[in-house]
Enzyme design. Structure first.
Site, short mmCIF file in Angstrom:
data_model
loop_
_atom_site.label_atom_id
_atom_site.label_comp_id
_atom_site.label_asym_id
_atom_site.label_seq_id
_atom_site.Cartn_x
_atom_site.Cartn_y
_atom_site.Cartn_z
N THR A 141 0.83 -1.20 0.00
CA THR A 141 0.00 0.00 0.00
C THR A 141 0.87 1.26 0.00
O THR A 141 2.00 1.24 0.51
CB THR A 141 -0.91 -0.01 1.25
OG1 THR A 141 -1.42 1.30 1.48
CG2 THR A 141 -0.15 -0.41 2.51
N ASP A 142 0.31 2.35 -0.52
CA ASP A 142 1.04 3.63 -0.48
C ASP A 142 1.20 4.13 0.96
O ASP A 142 2.02 5.01 1.21
CB ASP A 142 0.33 4.69 -1.35
CG ASP A 142 -1.10 5.00 -0.90
OD1 ASP A 142 -1.62 4.33 0.01
OD2 ASP A 142 -1.69 5.94 -1.48
N GLU A 143 0.41 3.55 1.89
CA GLU A 143 0.47 4.05 3.27
C GLU A 143 1.82 3.79 3.93
O GLU A 143 2.15 4.41 4.94
CB GLU A 143 -0.68 3.45 4.10
CG GLU A 143 -2.02 3.78 3.48
CD GLU A 143 -3.23 3.52 4.37
OE1 GLU A 143 -3.11 3.57 5.59
OE2 GLU A 143 -4.31 3.27 3.80
N TYR A 166 -1.29 -0.32 11.22
CA TYR A 166 -1.55 -1.00 9.94
C TYR A 166 -0.40 -0.76 8.96
O TYR A 166 0.21 -1.69 8.44
CB TYR A 166 -2.88 -0.53 9.34
CG TYR A 166 -3.02 -0.86 7.86
CD1 TYR A 166 -3.09 -2.18 7.42
CD2 TYR A 166 -3.05 0.16 6.89
CE1 TYR A 166 -3.19 -2.49 6.07
CE2 TYR A 166 -3.16 -0.15 5.53
CZ TYR A 166 -3.23 -1.47 5.13
OH TYR A 166 -3.32 -1.78 3.79
N LYS A 170 2.49 -3.28 7.26
CA LYS A 170 2.66 -3.47 5.81
C LYS A 170 4.09 -3.11 5.40
O LYS A 170 4.70 -3.79 4.57
CB LYS A 170 1.65 -2.63 5.02
CG LYS A 170 0.19 -3.05 5.19
CD LYS A 170 -0.13 -4.43 4.62
CE LYS A 170 -0.05 -4.49 3.13
NZ LYS A 170 -0.50 -5.82 2.62
P1 NAD Z 1 -9.84 -6.95 3.12
O1 NAD Z 1 -9.74 -6.64 4.57
O2 NAD Z 1 -11.09 -6.66 2.39
O3 NAD Z 1 -9.52 -8.51 2.88
C1 NAD Z 1 -8.52 -9.18 3.57
C2 NAD Z 1 -8.73 -10.69 3.39
O4 NAD Z 1 -7.66 -11.37 4.05
C3 NAD Z 1 -10.04 -11.20 4.01
O5 NAD Z 1 -10.70 -12.05 3.10
C4 NAD Z 1 -9.58 -11.95 5.24
O6 NAD Z 1 -10.45 -13.04 5.58
C5 NAD Z 1 -8.21 -12.45 4.80
N1 NAD Z 1 -7.31 -12.73 5.93
C6 NAD Z 1 -7.07 -11.94 7.00
N2 NAD Z 1 -6.21 -12.55 7.83
C7 NAD Z 1 -5.90 -13.74 7.26
C8 NAD Z 1 -5.04 -14.81 7.63
N3 NAD Z 1 -4.33 -14.78 8.78
N4 NAD Z 1 -4.93 -15.87 6.81
C9 NAD Z 1 -5.65 -15.92 5.65
N5 NAD Z 1 -6.48 -14.94 5.26
C10 NAD Z 1 -6.61 -13.86 6.06
O7 NAD Z 1 -8.59 -6.22 2.45
P2 NAD Z 1 -8.48 -5.51 1.01
O8 NAD Z 1 -8.97 -4.12 1.13
O9 NAD Z 1 -9.04 -6.42 -0.02
O10 NAD Z 1 -6.90 -5.46 0.87
C11 NAD Z 1 -6.18 -6.57 0.33
C12 NAD Z 1 -4.70 -6.26 0.33
O11 NAD Z 1 -4.45 -5.08 -0.43
C13 NAD Z 1 -4.15 -5.97 1.72
O12 NAD Z 1 -2.87 -6.58 1.81
C14 NAD Z 1 -4.05 -4.46 1.78
O13 NAD Z 1 -3.00 -4.05 2.63
C15 NAD Z 1 -3.75 -4.12 0.34
N6 NAD Z 1 -4.22 -2.78 -0.11
C16 NAD Z 1 -5.51 -2.39 0.09
C17 NAD Z 1 -5.93 -1.15 -0.39
C18 NAD Z 1 -7.35 -0.69 -0.21
O14 NAD Z 1 -7.67 0.45 -0.56
N7 NAD Z 1 -8.27 -1.52 0.26
C19 NAD Z 1 -5.03 -0.32 -1.07
C20 NAD Z 1 -3.72 -0.77 -1.26
C21 NAD Z 1 -3.32 -2.02 -0.80
P1 TYD Z 2 -10.43 4.32 4.95
O1 TYD Z 2 -11.46 3.93 3.94
O2 TYD Z 2 -10.49 3.72 6.31
O3 TYD Z 2 -9.01 4.07 4.27
P2 TYD Z 2 -7.51 4.53 4.75
O4 TYD Z 2 -7.58 4.95 6.17
O5 TYD Z 2 -6.73 3.28 4.57
O6 TYD Z 2 -7.11 5.64 3.83
O7 TYD Z 2 -10.49 5.90 5.12
C1 TYD Z 2 -10.32 6.77 4.03
C2 TYD Z 2 -10.33 8.17 4.56
O8 TYD Z 2 -11.64 8.46 5.07
C3 TYD Z 2 -9.38 8.40 5.72
O9 TYD Z 2 -8.81 9.71 5.62
C4 TYD Z 2 -10.25 8.30 6.95
C5 TYD Z 2 -11.57 8.84 6.45
N1 TYD Z 2 -12.78 8.28 7.10
C6 TYD Z 2 -13.74 9.13 7.67
O10 TYD Z 2 -13.61 10.36 7.63
N2 TYD Z 2 -14.84 8.57 8.24
C7 TYD Z 2 -15.03 7.21 8.30
O11 TYD Z 2 -16.05 6.75 8.87
C8 TYD Z 2 -14.04 6.35 7.70
C9 TYD Z 2 -14.20 4.86 7.74
C10 TYD Z 2 -12.94 6.93 7.12
#
Ligand code: NAD
Ligand code: TYD
Length: 350
Positions: A141-143, A166, A170
């Site tokens: 992630t970019d975070e 988090y 990562k």
């Molecule tokens: P999510 O929380 O929707 O899904 C995570 C999945 O991992 C779930 O299905 C969960 O059951 C599974 N999981 C958790 N712990 C586990 C374990 N110990 N063993 C096996 N499975 C397990 O997450 P997401 O938003 O789909 O993100 C997926 C990946 O992409 C993550 O690694 C996250 O850091 C990365 N990512 C997410 C975003 C975003 O905007 N959502 C952006 C950049 C990168």
């Molecule tokens: P989120 O979807 O949790 O992603 P991330 O924290 O990984 O960027 O949040 C996106 C942005 O929205 C973040 O700046 C936090 C804000 N946010 C709110 O203002 N209210 C909310 O209820 C949530 C879940 C997020």
């Protein structure tokens, strides 16, 4: 990529990726989805592919060494795409330990199994020779880069400076991936993507939460002043970027993935209210998240120039389509909010 292990394939991005690969990867023989089905895993996302003979689901923990080793033995994967993680910043503030074990130890367990299984001379500790064509891809992630001020963008050489439990977990996992490449020569890639939006996102994250609350006339909780900026990318564009890295990415490289699409949270919230025809009086400013990163922005020059990937979705089209999807799939959201989705595994797989 013919025999692929996807971890976390029942989550938001993972389930979109499983569908994407089954549709687009013509020479795919097998896709095994290893997922623990935590609260974030929802097998109902994958109903459409359950009958595909190339698809297998395995319920299990990426930290379970013997399970992971056994899967490599049984299925002889040539590719690993590692999504599984604890992914929600707010939860990481409450439960940092779970994030560190799942995201760091889980990654190391997978790397170790890949190394053991793919090495041409497993007993030679100095050998850096691997089976041809194998690849481990870490979905990051970019975070990990921390927060930006008003100016600048994250490039692949921006120093890692994570701020939340988090993003720290990562960033640490990325360092373990790097070490397996540098020390053992394991063929790896890391992708670092900006915030995703699209279908099947758990309604704890900003966009699905706000759509759900607006639809049901509940307050929309905006943290602090709502002027935090995220660089939004449609999840299908993220899936295509991962596929491009698997196909053309140079071994050992990191690729940033982003859509050049910076938006303040409050803009997104207002847009959702407008699309749903709901009043802005539903917006409620609540206490800010501790350590809240102010701005993220991805410089995607490397992946666009070197791999020819570019986002297909404009934000305007993508967000409208996404809002429509959540409105048309009310039952999906309701089964999550009621907890009923967690019964699906018992019903289908036990
Ligand atoms: P999510 O929380 O929707 O899904 C995570 C999945 O991992 C779930 O299905 C969960 O059951 C599974 N999981 C958790 N712990 C586990 C374990 N110990 N063993 C096996 N499975 C397990 O997450 P997401 O938003 O789909 O993100 C997926 C990946 O992409 C993550 O690694 C996250 O850091 C990365 N990512 C997410 C975003 C975003 O905007 N959502 C952006 C950049 C990168
Ligand atoms: P989120 O979807 O949790 O992603 P991330 O924290 O990984 O960027 O949040 C996106 C942005 O929205 C973040 O700046 C936090 C804000 N946010 C709110 O203002 N209210 C909310 O209820 C949530 C879940 C997020």
């Amino acid at each position: 990529m013919k025999r692929i292990l996807v971890t976390g394939g029942a989550g938001f991005i993972g389930s979109n990726f499983v569908q994407y690969i089954l549709e687009h990867q013509k020479d795919l023989v097998l896709l095994v989805n290893l997922d623990l089905l935590t609260y974030a895993g929802n097998l109902e996302n994958l109903k459409a592919v359950e009958g595909d003979p190339r698809y297998r689901f395995v319920k299990g923990d990426i930290r379970d060494k013997s399970l992971v080793e056994g899967l490599f033995e049984e299925y002889d994967f040539d590719t690993v795409v590692h999504f599984a993680a604890e992914s929600h910043v707010d939860r990481s503030i409450l439960e940092p330990e779970l994030f560190l074990t799942t995201n760091i130890v889980g990654t190391q367990t997978l790397l170790d199994a890949a190394k053991r299984h793919w090495k041409l001379s497993p007993d030679d500790k100095y050998s850096r020779e691997y089976k041809p064509g194998v690849r481990y891809l870490q979905v990051s992630t970019d975070e990990v880069y921390g927060a930006l001020g008003r100016e600048g963008m994250f490039t692949e050489t921006t120093p890692l400076a994570p701020n939340s439990p988090y993003s720290t977990s990562k960033a640490s996992a990325d360092m373990v991936v790097r070490a397996y490449h540098e020390t053992y020569g394991l063929p790896v890639n890391i992708t670092r993507c900006s915030n995703n939006y699209g279908p099947y996102q758990f309604p704890e994250k900003l966009i699905p939460l706000m759509i759900h609350n607006a639809r049901t006339d509940k307050p929309l909780p905006v943290y602090g002043d709502g002027m935090q900026i995220r660089d939004w990318l449609h999840v299908k564009d993220h899936c295509a970027a991962i596929a491009a890295v698997l196909e053309k990415g140079a071994v050992g490289e990191v690729y940033n993935v982003g859509g050049n699409n910076e938006k303040a949270n409050i803009e997104i919230v207002k847009l959702i209210l407008k699309e749903l025809g709901k009043p802005e009086s539903l917006i409620t400013h609540v206490k800010d998240r501790p350590g809240h990163d102010r701005r993220y922005a991805i410089d995607n020059t490397k992946i666009t120039r070197e791999l020819g990937w570019r986002p297909e979705y404009t934000f305007e089209d993508g967000i409208r389509e996404t809002i429509r999807w959540y409105l048309e799939n009310e039952t999906w959201v309701e089964r999550i909010t009621s907890g009923a989705y967690q019964e699906y595994y018992e019903k289908m797989y036990r």
